[in-house]
Design a protein around this motif. Structure first.
Motif, PDB file in Angstrom:
ATOM      1  N   ASP A  10      15.728  68.774  51.012  1.00  0.00           N
ATOM      2  CA  ASP A  10      15.225  68.231  52.009  1.00  0.00           C
ATOM      3  C   ASP A  10      14.119  69.096  52.697  1.00  0.00           C
ATOM      4  OD1 ASP A  10      14.514  67.025  54.067  1.00  0.00           O
ATOM      5  OD2 ASP A  10      16.151  68.217  55.356  1.00  0.00           O
ATOM      6  N   THR A  11      12.466  68.735  52.010  1.00  0.00           N
ATOM      7  CA  THR A  11      11.544  69.757  52.316  1.00  0.00           C
ATOM      8  C   THR A  11      11.087  69.056  53.762  1.00  0.00           C
ATOM      9  OG1 THR A  11      10.482  67.508  51.295  1.00  0.00           O
ATOM     10  CG2 THR A  11      10.733  69.341  49.715  1.00  0.00           C
ATOM     11  N   HIS A  12      11.885  68.286  54.456  1.00  0.00           N
ATOM     12  CA  HIS A  12      11.089  67.755  55.335  1.00  0.00           C
ATOM     13  C   HIS A  12      11.549  68.716  56.241  1.00  0.00           C
ATOM     14  CE1 HIS A  12       9.506  66.108  59.026  1.00  0.00           C
ATOM     15  NE2 HIS A  12      10.458  65.434  59.288  1.00  0.00           N
ATOM     16  N   LYS A  13      13.016  69.656  56.887  1.00  0.00           N
ATOM     17  CA  LYS A  13      13.315  69.820  57.761  1.00  0.00           C
ATOM     18  C   LYS A  13      13.940  71.321  57.596  1.00  0.00           C
ATOM     19  CE  LYS A  13      13.756  66.665  61.305  1.00  0.00           C
ATOM     20  NZ  LYS A  13      14.897  65.345  62.306  1.00  0.00           N
ATOM     21  N   THR A  14      14.858  70.797  56.351  1.00  0.00           N
ATOM     22  CA  THR A  14      16.121  72.450  56.604  1.00  0.00           C
ATOM     23  C   THR A  14      15.991  73.444  55.318  1.00  0.00           C
ATOM     24  OG1 THR A  14      17.764  70.408  55.159  1.00  0.00           O
ATOM     25  CG2 THR A  14      18.132  70.527  57.516  1.00  0.00           C
ATOM     26  N   SER A  15      15.388  72.156  54.414  1.00  0.00           N
ATOM     27  CA  SER A  15      14.990  73.183  52.828  1.00  0.00           C
ATOM     28  C   SER A  15      16.814  72.763  52.653  1.00  0.00           C
ATOM     29  CB  SER A  15      14.934  74.378  52.989  1.00  0.00           C
ATOM     30  OG  SER A  15      13.451  74.135  53.164  1.00  0.00           O
ATOM     31  N   LYS A  16      17.256  71.915  52.706  1.00  0.00           N
ATOM     32  CA  LYS A  16      18.586  72.169  51.888  1.00  0.00           C
ATOM     33  C   LYS A  16      18.375  71.590  51.018  1.00  0.00           C
ATOM     34  CE  LYS A  16      21.705  68.920  53.551  1.00  0.00           C
ATOM     35  NZ  LYS A  16      22.511  68.313  53.805  1.00  0.00           N
ATOM     36  N   LEU A  17      19.447  72.552  49.872  1.00  0.00           N
ATOM     37  CA  LEU A  17      19.356  71.967  48.658  1.00  0.00           C
ATOM     38  C   LEU A  17      20.562  71.468  47.759  1.00  0.00           C
ATOM     39  CD1 LEU A  17      18.424  72.752  45.102  1.00  0.00           C
ATOM     40  CD2 LEU A  17      20.575  74.599  45.779  1.00  0.00           C
ATOM     41  N   THR A  18      20.648  70.333  47.134  1.00  0.00           N
ATOM     42  CA  THR A  18      21.800  68.848  47.021  1.00  0.00           C
ATOM     43  C   THR A  18      21.466  69.056  45.755  1.00  0.00           C
ATOM     44  OG1 THR A  18      21.143  67.738  49.223  1.00  0.00           O
ATOM     45  CG2 THR A  18      22.814  67.069  47.093  1.00  0.00           C
ATOM     46  N   LEU A  19      23.243  69.195  45.236  1.00  0.00           N
ATOM     47  CA  LEU A  19      23.679  69.084  43.813  1.00  0.00           C
ATOM     48  C   LEU A  19      24.756  68.242  43.193  1.00  0.00           C
ATOM     49  CD1 LEU A  19      23.646  72.593  45.121  1.00  0.00           C
ATOM     50  CD2 LEU A  19      22.980  72.055  41.635  1.00  0.00           C
ATOM     51  N   ILE A  20      24.524  67.547  41.931  1.00  0.00           N
ATOM     52  CA  ILE A  20      25.569  66.564  42.097  1.00  0.00           C
ATOM     53  C   ILE A  20      26.720  66.807  40.481  1.00  0.00           C
ATOM     54  CG2 ILE A  20      25.739  64.090  41.326  1.00  0.00           C
ATOM     55  CD1 ILE A  20      24.964  64.296  44.019  1.00  0.00           C
ATOM     56  N   HIS A  21      27.464  66.999  40.830  1.00  0.00           N
ATOM     57  CA  HIS A  21      28.413  67.169  40.060  1.00  0.00           C
ATOM     58  C   HIS A  21      28.755  66.052  39.298  1.00  0.00           C
ATOM     59  CE1 HIS A  21      33.139  68.042  38.559  1.00  0.00           C
ATOM     60  NE2 HIS A  21      31.963  68.064  36.875  1.00  0.00           N
ATOM     61  N   LYS A  22      28.477  65.071  37.963  1.00  0.00           N
ATOM     62  CA  LYS A  22      29.177  64.711  37.777  1.00  0.00           C
ATOM     63  C   LYS A  22      30.290  64.430  36.550  1.00  0.00           C
ATOM     64  CE  LYS A  22      24.655  62.165  36.663  1.00  0.00           C
ATOM     65  NZ  LYS A  22      23.436  61.602  36.051  1.00  0.00           N
ATOM     66  N   ILE A  23      31.397  63.825  37.666  1.00  0.00           N
ATOM     67  CA  ILE A  23      32.355  63.988  36.664  1.00  0.00           C
ATOM     68  C   ILE A  23      33.121  63.768  35.411  1.00  0.00           C
ATOM     69  CG2 ILE A  23      35.329  63.562  36.575  1.00  0.00           C
ATOM     70  CD1 ILE A  23      34.388  63.893  39.660  1.00  0.00           C
ATOM     71  N   GLN A  24      33.747  64.138  34.214  1.00  0.00           N
ATOM     72  CA  GLN A  24      33.405  63.234  33.336  1.00  0.00           C
ATOM     73  C   GLN A  24      35.351  63.251  33.162  1.00  0.00           C
ATOM     74  OE1 GLN A  24      30.694  66.084  31.249  1.00  0.00           O
ATOM     75  NE2 GLN A  24      29.302  64.425  31.114  1.00  0.00           N
ATOM     76  N   ASN A  25      35.670  63.201  31.759  1.00  0.00           N
ATOM     77  CA  ASN A  25      36.835  62.906  31.226  1.00  0.00           C
ATOM     78  C   ASN A  25      37.629  63.316  32.850  1.00  0.00           C
ATOM     79  OD1 ASN A  25      35.635  62.215  28.720  1.00  0.00           O
ATOM     80  ND2 ASN A  25      36.084  64.256  28.440  1.00  0.00           N
ATOM     81  N   ASP A  26      37.909  63.002  33.954  1.00  0.00           N
ATOM     82  CA  ASP A  26      38.790  63.193  35.206  1.00  0.00           C
ATOM     83  C   ASP A  26      38.776  64.648  35.255  1.00  0.00           C
ATOM     84  OD1 ASP A  26      38.402  60.076  35.691  1.00  0.00           O
ATOM     85  OD2 ASP A  26      40.480  60.041  34.174  1.00  0.00           O
ATOM     86  N   ARG A  27      37.762  65.704  34.606  1.00  0.00           N
ATOM     87  CA  ARG A  27      38.136  67.100  35.033  1.00  0.00           C
ATOM     88  C   ARG A  27      37.402  67.514  36.263  1.00  0.00           C
ATOM     89  NH1 ARG A  27      37.164  69.735  29.656  1.00  0.00           N
ATOM     90  NH2 ARG A  27      37.942  71.936  30.279  1.00  0.00           N
TER      91      ARG A  27
END
Length: 502
Positions: free
Chosen positions: A446-463
């Motif tokens: 979020d470069t506009h206000k909070t500089s919050k960093l968002t990450l995505i974990h892609k679930i593989q093999n239901d783990r």
């Protein structure tokens, strides 16, 4: 030196430096003459158990930056060794040019010849020729770079305090698995270039700072804010999280960015080793087996030497059965050695089954095919390409399904045509890096206000992620990023199954 002198020297249980020099020369000659091995020059170090424990703690590197973890590992290994809970390996070798190998001083003469053939020929040739090591590491400059890294960390400790430096290194170490370029080949390391780059970075930063930017008109400021709000950053997900933080953390000082860079360069250096454990150990074992046997056939070794060698070699490739109290998984030496031996057998004495499974190997030069496999594969693709039904039968491999919703284990694949393919596929996946390291990528900032960093974990093999470790990882990320961080654990349908924030 004639064969009699070699035989007398190698049959003596006491060795000296002339013995080691002779072993290095004769194994190097056999490796090049009969097995076409292309190696770096060797640097053989004879070490005590204390020095080997030190090498364990530093993961083989003779020089590294100071950090409490290395001391902790040394004390833990030392306590375990002194209480008899662990043994020490006969040798340790690192990917460098010259190739540095550490041999234990209490090895017998036979063991010295064996480990020189194993490490100085087998591992050395693997480091120099396997595509992962060639493209993703810098064997020529890693030792110089670690001297630069050590000096830089020491300077930072003097200037900013060791607590602050270790805080950054702790966070970076926790994220090392996410500091690797898996697809983009890294540039070659050079300590001189790193020093020059640091000076250039400081100069550019000083030249680019302009206090007049604060005096921009309000209208222009709003226009810039609207533009930034519309633009997604980063445009594409970034898998190398440490690299992203190093380049884009809003408030991180230059010296912390450099510490992150050092840790991710070290992570990159070790990246191929985790991908080639079976192949690397299998090829080195395959080579020491053939080199020693060739020396015996040529009359350089006597029967007594061979008896001790065969006992040691059998110990290296010993594989406890699945129901043995000593079973702790597949022995990578055994699996790799068996597959390389099987490639040789298929080329020389194929069966009808081999003709069906490996038509491209039939009648080929076994040594060329072994080199093709060694140079162009990693563990998961090596197993998927070369694991044969015969090796599966010999090693009694089968597949077990452990379903958390069921009360019992289920044997899902046995030794039939369909079962062989499923076992090979399952074992290949087991050695794929993605089965050990979660797929987490930087999705947005979020470069506009909070500089919050968002990450995505892609679930593989239901783990799913382990909750405590995920929260700890987020805490380290927040420490480096210095702004809010959130992690979405997302399934194939794009639905969040877990959410973490800090």
């Amino acid at each position: 030196m004639d064969k009699e002198k070699y035989r007398a020297m190698f049959s003596n249980s006491n060795w000296d430096f002339a013995t080691l020099q002779a072993a290095d020369e004769i194994t190097d000659w056999v490796g090049k003459e009969y097995f076409k091995l292309d190696t770096y020059p060797n640097q053989i170090e004879i070490v005590t158990s204390e020095q080997m424990l030190d090498a364990y703690a530093l993961v083989g590197l003779p020089t590294t930056y100071p950090h409490w973890k290395f001391g902790k590992d040394f004390v833990m290994n030392q306590n375990s060794y002194q209480k008899g809970r662990m043994g020490l390996s006969y040798e340790m070798v690192i990917n460098s040019n010259p190739c540095v190998s550490y041999n234990m001083e209490n090895n017998t003469t036979c063991m010295m010849v064996l480990v020189i053939a194993h490490a100085c020929q087998g591992h050395n040739a693997f480091f120099k020729n396997n595509y992962l090591f060639k493209e993703w590491t810098s064997a020529e400059s890693i030792l110089d770079y670690m001297v630069f890294a050590r000096d830089f960390v020491v300077r930072c400790e003097d200037e900013f305090g060791w607590e602050e430096v270790e805080g950054v290194l702790d966070a970076c170490h926790a994220l090392m698995d996410f500091g690797v370029d898996k697809y983009k080949k890294p540039s070659k390391l050079s300590s001189a270039k790193e020093e020059a780059r640091l000076r250039r970075l400081a100069k550019v930063k000083a030249e680019n700072y302009n206090d007049l930017l604060r005096t921009l008109p309000e209208g222009l400021k709003k226009q810039i804010e609207v533009t930034q709000k519309k633009a997604k950053f980063p445009k594409e997900p970034e898998e190398n999280i440490l690299y992203f933080i190093e380049k884009n953390a809003p408030k991180l000082p230059v010296w912390k960015r450099e510490l992150i860079r050092i840790v991710r360069k070290v992570a990159q250096y070790y990246y191929p080793q985790g991908m080639t454990k079976v192949m690397n150990e299998g090829f080195a074992t395959f080579m020491h087996y053939h080199i020693i046997n060739k020396l015996f056939d040529e009359g350089y070794l006597d029967d007594g030497f061979m008896l001790e060698f065969l006992k040691s070699h059998s110990g290296v490739i010993y594989q406890p059965q699945y129901n043995s109290p000593h079973f702790s998984g597949l022995n990578p030496y055994t699996l790799g050695f068996n597959i390389f031996m099987d490639i040789k057998r298929i080329c020389q004495e194929p069966t009808d089954e081999d003709r069906n499974w490996f038509p491209n190997l039939i009648g080929k030069d076994w040594l060329e095919e072994v080199h093709v496999a060694m140079e162009n594969f990693r563990d998961d693709s090596f197993i998927a390409q070369y694991l044969s039904p015969k090796v599966m039968r010999d090693m009694r491999l089968f597949s077990v399904l452990d379903d958390e919703d069921e009360e019992h284990y289920e044997i899902t694949s046995i030794h039939n045509e369909r079962g062989y393919r499923k076992i090979r596929e399952a074992l290949s996946k087991q050695h794929d890096r993605s089965s050990r390291v979660p797929n987490i990528q930087v999705e947005n900032v979020d470069t506009h206000k909070t500089s919050k960093l968002t990450l995505i974990h892609k679930i593989q093999n239901d783990r799913l992620l382990e909750e405590d470790e995920a929260e700890e990882t987020i805490r380290h990320l927040r420490y480096l990023w210095e702004f809010p961080v959130e992690l979405h654990s997302r399934n194939r349908a794009g639905i969040d199954e877990d959410f973490y924030e800090c």
